[in-house]
Design a protein around this motif. Sequence first.
Motif, PDB file in Angstrom:
ATOM      1  N   MET A 557      12.078  41.143 -14.871  1.00 59.02           N
ATOM      2  CA  MET A 557      12.420  39.650 -14.925  1.00 59.02           C
ATOM      3  C   MET A 557      12.580  38.866 -13.652  1.00 59.02           C
ATOM      4  N   CYS A 563      21.707  34.311 -13.322  1.00 60.85           N
ATOM      5  CA  CYS A 563      21.572  35.736 -14.076  1.00 60.85           C
ATOM      6  C   CYS A 563      22.795  36.171 -14.236  1.00 60.85           C
ATOM      7  N   VAL A 578      15.333  42.532 -11.301  1.00 62.84           N
ATOM      8  CA  VAL A 578      15.473  41.070 -11.486  1.00 62.84           C
ATOM      9  C   VAL A 578      15.019  40.495 -10.147  1.00 62.84           C
ATOM     10  N   SER A 580      14.414  36.772  -7.974  1.00 60.76           N
ATOM     11  CA  SER A 580      14.422  35.280  -8.113  1.00 60.76           C
ATOM     12  C   SER A 580      13.580  34.642  -6.907  1.00 60.76           C
TER      13      SER A 580
END
Length: 678
Positions: A557, A563, A578, A580
């Motif tokens: 992701m 989040c 995850v 970013s």
Amino acid sequence: MPDSACYKNRELSWLQFNERVLDEAGNKKVPLAERLTFAHIYQTNLDEFYMVRVGTLVMQSESEEDERDSKTHMTSKEQIESILKETKRLEKKKYAIYTELLAMLKECNIEIVNFKLVTEEETAALEEYFDEHIAPFLSPMLLSKQQPVPFLTNQQLYSAVLLSNKKGKAKIGIVPCSGVFKRLIELPTRPGVFVLAEELILHFVAKLFPKYTVRGKSIMRITRNADIEVGDVYDEELDFRNIMEHLIKQRIKMAPVRLELSREIDQEAQKELAKYFGIKNSHIVKVDTPLDLGFFSDIRTKLRAMPTLFYKKRTPRPSSMLDMRKSIIAQIEKKDILLSYPYESIKPFIKLLNEAAEDENVVSIKITLYRVADKSEIVDALVDAAENGKEVVVVIELRARFDEENNIEMSKRLEDAGCTILYGLEEYKVHSKLCLITRSINDSVSFITQIGTGNYNEKTSALYTDLSLITADKQIGLDADKVFKALLIEETPEKTTSLLVAPKTLQKSILKNIDAQIALAKEGKDAYCAFKLNSLTSVPIMEKLIEASRSGVKIDMLIRGICCLIPGIKGYTENITVVSVVGRFLEHSRIYAFGRENPNVYISSADFMTRNMTKRVEVAAPVYSEVLKQKIMHIFETCFNDDEKGKQLHPDGMYYSREINKKPLNSQEKLYDEAYKA
């Protein structure tokens, strides 16, 4: 360990995102002028967060209901306390970065100084400037029980002055520090050296209260709650546009949620200010930097002669999939097109609208507008189409927060041109990015449908990463027609064939697609999901992702902002990664992909948030072209492997830099390089 240990509070996760923005202001690899921009963005982001999110929490904390965060079960009061604590930590970090930026500006012959660094001669010259150019525009006031409390405008600068009269009676003076005068005041003896106007006012503020002694003083700024909904100002005698205009007026008068001070003042004075303005003492925040960093934009202008202090100039490129000399409609009828902003230009879409406005076979143009540019070529094209006799239906969402005024003005212009205007639905905001062009040739209907991840806004298309799919697929066109027909009668579509439409079918379809990957994993087959989002907060989707991870589904992701799901927790989210990316452009596109080989790929206007799934009209579109699927997955993989601007979320709930490539990869620069070469 309970599943709740996999979750993070939404507000604290957002503060982490804003810290990543602040980190770019402190990043020595970022050009100086751009670091100034990131510092200002950090501040304006935080202002809006307090206006909306903290405003909501304050109202919840004052209600009798025990409202808690659905994921961490924190009360509103606990969330506010945590936010204030984290804000104070971030202020210290911001001050360290600001100090570094000032030192670097000094090397470029630009200085921001206070009166400790000004000579007596310069002080005398500044006093003369104050007397002639600033004092005549100031309106000093006293806080008094005999007078109503003066209204302080949201986010404007004021001098707060602690005063004593000859009898020793304490008073508080207030002086507005914003006006017709300029913010940066250059010292006449030292070119390139500036004093901020509010500091100048504060230094000579005693001259405005000649009968008083100044005991203390500070620059002050109030942030007001902006979380007001249509229902709070509803009046059955007003139409919806009038209601929204009334709402905008109401917003500016709402209660303060934060009071910032540039200097320490005694506790009694703080309590008195808090009492006067109806704010808790704990919501008074000491800030060591200037309270408004908007002057950084003026400094950027002064640095323009030094191009190395800015990002390398980039301009959106023509799409290699289209020939702008030929009909856009004719080309789309032959193949689907995907535009990737800001790397590729929005001009083909604008040309498509202009072409449709003139095409004698076009019967209607229907479009949803959420945030549009001030001078919008898209609105111009819709006006032209209406004036040319086309049916033009525009669903313009007047509740697009902080863009209400612009949307109200646009709706009036479109209505005057003869467009059919809808203001969205009472229960749902219309957030979808959907445009449908209907054509009739020899009594046969055909469609050109555009589905996007971002707004119909020429300005943001050069600043945000977004995707725009344009297709002549008949079924997608029929589904889009269903969406608009439902909206026209103030409903949402119950069922569609190709498009996934919130609030009725989008979340169900996402969960069903994840279930299909869970089934593959249980059969021992390769199972995979990839998502690119702005935010993840939806509990049903997070619960399904935990189930998928525990079943062996690999989940990657890209989540730029909030989040609420913590990855990498053994036995729960260990198969979830995850990342970013916070960089030059705002990552804004939404991608859903299910499966590793020949995946089902969608682009969407919706994040995985409760509001997107249940309280908004959103649209996700399937991508059928293998060429376009490959293009989308290439974008995803490039961003996911970014180790220059990408940070990975760890099981401790913190984000860390990483080194995964031999040479650090900046995904945005790589994608722009590819666009230039195409």
